[in-house]
Design an enzyme around this catalytic site. Sequence first.
Site, PDB file in Angstrom:
ATOM      1  N   GLY A 100       0.835  -1.193   0.000  1.00  0.00           N
ATOM      2  CA  GLY A 100       0.000   0.000   0.000  1.00  0.00           C
ATOM      3  C   GLY A 100       0.867   1.240   0.000  1.00  0.00           C
ATOM      4  CD  GLN A 105       3.086   5.794   3.156  1.00  0.00           C
ATOM      5  OE1 GLN A 105       2.165   5.279   2.520  1.00  0.00           O
ATOM      6  NE2 GLN A 105       4.023   5.084   3.743  1.00  0.00           N
ATOM      7  CB  CYS A 145       4.866   2.030   7.998  1.00  0.00           C
ATOM      8  SG  CYS A 145       4.449   3.605   7.216  1.00  0.00           S
ATOM      9  CG  LEU A 146       6.497   1.061   2.062  1.00  0.00           C
ATOM     10  CD1 LEU A 146       5.966   1.342   0.660  1.00  0.00           C
ATOM     11  CD2 LEU A 146       7.563  -0.025   2.031  1.00  0.00           C
ATOM     12  CG  HIS A 187      -0.929   1.155   7.495  1.00  0.00           C
ATOM     13  ND1 HIS A 187      -0.034   0.726   8.457  1.00  0.00           N
ATOM     14  CD2 HIS A 187      -0.210   1.948   6.660  1.00  0.00           C
ATOM     15  CE1 HIS A 187       1.158   1.254   8.216  1.00  0.00           C
ATOM     16  NE2 HIS A 187       1.086   1.993   7.126  1.00  0.00           N
ATOM     17  CD  GLU A 188      -1.202   2.413   2.935  1.00  0.00           C
ATOM     18  OE1 GLU A 188      -0.750   3.573   2.936  1.00  0.00           O
ATOM     19  OE2 GLU A 188      -0.498   1.422   3.157  1.00  0.00           O
ATOM     20  CG  HIS A 191       0.087   6.756   5.818  1.00  0.00           C
ATOM     21  ND1 HIS A 191       1.179   7.183   6.528  1.00  0.00           N
ATOM     22  CD2 HIS A 191       0.320   5.444   5.544  1.00  0.00           C
ATOM     23  CE1 HIS A 191       2.040   6.183   6.676  1.00  0.00           C
ATOM     24  NE2 HIS A 191       1.535   5.115   6.097  1.00  0.00           N
TER      25      HIS A 191
END
Length: 223
Positions: A100, A105, A145-146, A187-188, A191
């Site tokens: 994702g 981000q 998480c990236l 999660h996204e 963000h």
Amino acid sequence: MTGVSERKSRNRVDSGRFASHIAPSAQLPYNFCRFDAGGLAAAPAATFVRNLPLMSQLTILEYPDPRLRTKAQPVVVFDAALQALIDAMFETMYAAPGIGLAATQVNVHKQLLVLDVSEEKNRPLVLVNPRIVAQDGSQTYQEGCLSVPGIYADVDRADRITVEALDRNGQPQQIEAEGLLAVCIQHEMDHLVGKLFVDYLSPLKRDLVRRKLEKQRRSAAQA
Ligand code: K1U
Ligand code: ZN
């Protein structure tokens, strides 16, 4: 939330449970370049080198960058620049690799996220202006998480959600998600309101994460 670790071990990515209503994206990259999507609005919608599309990887902001705390604004224009951003986000997510990526981000503060939780990486999903309209049950998943590289921690979230969103062309879609897809969407969506999975940790564990990341960055700088 029960623990923080540097390695992912327990979770299983099982795409079989999750139906996607979206056809696979048409394009794979010919070329890559790295640029900051902050300048995307001023960039041409498509760039070609010797008649080949120049695909783009975006820079992913890393914790504790304050720009990750920005609240995203609704998308109102579905133009070629948006399509180019979506394509670049998929390229960036697949290359990372990740399942994702939220626009936040990559320093674009629009309510836009891309996902693909399938094993084969052939079920891309684009959610624009997403809203959770129903949720049920709970699950604990060890998330990564990236923007917080190399850190994994258990997070409790709803097990099943119904999401209303627009697709990349501005058409309404409704998605019923459970398991990993539901985790990833939640999660996204966090963000997009400036929230990170480490915010679910105790201050003590969050400080541990910050120190681990500093150590990782010092080692990387020396290498
Ligand atoms: O940074 C992100 O938001 C992407 C993140 C999404 C996510 C992962 C796990 C739980 C919730 C949300 C990632 O993709 S981290 C990388 C990752 O988990 C993964 C990468 C390749 C294959 C399988 C998983
Ligand atoms: Zn993330």
